[in-house]
Motif scaffolding. Structure first.
Motif, short mmCIF file in Angstrom:
data_model
loop_
_atom_site.label_atom_id
_atom_site.label_comp_id
_atom_site.label_asym_id
_atom_site.label_seq_id
_atom_site.Cartn_x
_atom_site.Cartn_y
_atom_site.Cartn_z
N TRP A 72 37.31 18.83 19.35
CA TRP A 72 36.74 20.18 19.33
C TRP A 72 37.74 21.17 19.90
CZ3 TRP A 72 32.85 22.02 16.74
CH2 TRP A 72 32.27 23.25 17.08
N GLY A 73 37.79 22.33 19.33
CA GLY A 73 38.83 23.29 19.68
C GLY A 73 38.69 23.97 21.02
N GLU A 74 37.50 23.96 21.61
CA GLU A 74 37.27 24.61 22.90
C GLU A 74 36.94 23.56 23.95
OE1 GLU A 74 37.68 27.79 23.46
OE2 GLU A 74 38.16 28.23 21.36
N PRO A 75 37.19 23.85 25.24
CA PRO A 75 36.93 22.85 26.29
C PRO A 75 35.51 22.85 26.82
CG PRO A 75 38.03 24.74 27.24
CD PRO A 75 37.93 25.02 25.76
N SER A 76 34.66 23.77 26.34
CA SER A 76 33.26 23.78 26.78
C SER A 76 32.39 24.28 25.64
CB SER A 76 33.07 24.64 28.04
OG SER A 76 33.18 26.02 27.74
N TYR A 77 31.08 24.07 25.79
CA TYR A 77 30.14 24.48 24.74
C TYR A 77 28.80 24.83 25.39
CZ TYR A 77 26.94 24.06 20.75
OH TYR A 77 25.97 24.30 19.79
N ARG A 85 25.92 24.38 29.99
CA ARG A 85 27.26 24.45 29.41
C ARG A 85 27.91 23.07 29.53
NH1 ARG A 85 30.80 27.90 27.38
NH2 ARG A 85 29.30 29.60 27.67
N LYS A 121 36.19 17.02 28.86
CA LYS A 121 37.55 16.57 29.14
C LYS A 121 37.58 15.87 30.49
CE LYS A 121 39.44 18.28 25.41
NZ LYS A 121 39.95 17.39 24.34
N THR A 128 40.64 25.56 32.27
CA THR A 128 39.33 25.82 31.66
C THR A 128 38.55 26.80 32.53
OG1 THR A 128 39.22 23.64 30.63
CG2 THR A 128 37.14 24.77 30.99
#
Length: 403
Positions: free
Chosen positions: A28-33, A40, A44, A311
């Motif tokens: 996934w391109g971002e480190p959080s969702y 949230r 990683k 992050t």
């Protein structure tokens, strides 16, 4: 590409589907969702480790045991109000996972683990503990009276309830109810409940704390240690209740998911290793790494924070996906090797918040797997139909085998 866990939780997936979702997660391109639950998610390894340690300024453990639906939903659910008033008023005290008073936290932890903690297993007592766990396995197996097939999910829950109940000094007559009460706490933490289901969960959680209070007052073993440590009574009760709930679901969920993996592998190499008592522990440790029954834990950012990795996280609740962090190839380049090198898996937390029952849970899983293999070495999985309930924190599997 959709976020891998936007609409499904690990509890709803087979081991193969989980493997694929975790692989996609690390792409996934971002480190959080920001999950629809309001939590949230982070996954990683370095980020999850930092947040679980909770030593970085702005990271709090205070919300770790808050119900997912929130206390306001409980307060406005008619069926939940009577059991809450009967059993849970005043609300449970913070004890271990959510205790922010570091001095008191250390006193609780020292009572539970460490050189002379209750859940520490000295080398000289290991064989006796293994024998007791073996006896619990066979007692649980006899209660099921299996025919041509064995419900391993039911067996693992009964076994985990017996082992955990004995470990905390709960009277044997209460052991059969431990799984029900523990399921209530785990469900409230990781599931969206409504109406009668929420009321039933609050009622069961109430009984978990009521029985824990009685055990703390009069029990032996862990209960006696809690009394001798002169901990505040409500903190001691919460420590007892939390230990029961965490023990049952960590042990049984790992067994269920792990067996699904062991018996599905084409060569069943890890399953065959269970015939060697010296290898059963290695298999159990690997399953705790890959397929833990507890897959995530909550934290809170009290302010906007920047983790050492770079992050950034805004204020609000965090869900640290440590089962996903355990799949981070940056930390575990040899992930699928039984004895592969890598960093410390985060299944039991890290630092001052590491789970006090780590040693006990790992041994319990190893004994169950070893005994099951000895009883049914040629077991085959029986296909199951149906989908498990979504759960953000806990995960298991519906497993039945031929006998």
């Amino acid at each position: 590409m959709d976020f891998p866990f936007a609409g499904v939780t690990p509890n709803e997936l087979s081991f193969a589907a989980r493997d694929e979702r975790y692989r996609r997660l690390h792409e996934w391109g971002e480190p959080s969702y920001l999950h629809p639950s309001g939590l949230r998610m982070i996954w990683k390894y370095d980020d999850v480790r930092t947040v679980l340690e909770a030593v970085l300024r702005g990271v709090s453990t205070a919300n770790s045991l808050d119900p997912l639906v929130g206390y306001s939903r409980i307060a406005t659910t008619a069926s939940a109000i009577p059991p809450f008033l009967r059993h849970l008023l005043p609300p449970p005290a913070k004890a271990t996972a959510n205790l922010t008073d570091l001095g008191l936290h250390k006193r609780v932890r020292d009572t539970m683990s460490g050189a002379d903690g209750h859940f520490t297993i000295p080398a000289g007592q290991r064989h006796a503990r293994e024998a007791a766990m073996s006896a619990h396995f066979h007692a649980a197996l006899d209660e099921l009276d299996p025919g041509a097939e064995l419900d391993v999910t039911a067996l693992s829950i009964a076994y985990a309830a017996r082992v955990t109940g004995e470990a905390v000094g709960l009277p044997p007559q209460s052991w059969p109810n431990v799984a029900i009460w523990s399921s209530a706490q785990s469900g409230l933490l990781g599931r969206r409940m409504h109406g009668r289901e929420l009321g039933a969960a609050v009622d069961a959680l109430g009984w978990l704390f009521t029985i824990s209070a009685r055990t703390v007052a009069h029990g032996s073993g862990f209960a006696r240690r809690l009394r001798e440590a002169e901990l505040p009574r409500r903190v001691a009760i919460s420590a007892m209740a939390n230990s029961l709930a965490a023990g049952v679901h960590t042990v049984s969920g790992t067994i269920q998911q792990g067996l699904q993996r062991l018996l599905s592998a084409p060569d069943r190499a890890w399953w065959s290793l269970l015939a060697d008592p010296h290898q059963a522990g290695s298999v159990a440790i690997k399953l705790m790494h890959l397929d833990p029954g507890l897959v995530a834990w909550k934290r809170r950012a009290d302010e906007a924070i920047t983790l050492p990795s770079g992050t950034t996280l805004p204020p609000g609740p965090i869900l640290a996906l440590f089962a996903a962090a355990n799949r981070d190839t940056a930390a575990f380049p040899d992930l699928w090797n039984l004895h592969g090198k890598g960093k410390l898996p985060l299944t039991f937390g890290i630092g001052r918040h590491v789970c006090p029952g780590k040693q006990l849970a790992t041994l319990a899983i190893a004994v169950f797997l070893r005994e099951l293999h000895a009883q049914i070495p040629h077991a085959e999985l029986i296909p199951t139909i149906g989908r498990r309930r979504p759960d953000l924190l806990f995960s298991g599997a519906d497993i039945a085998i031929t006998t």
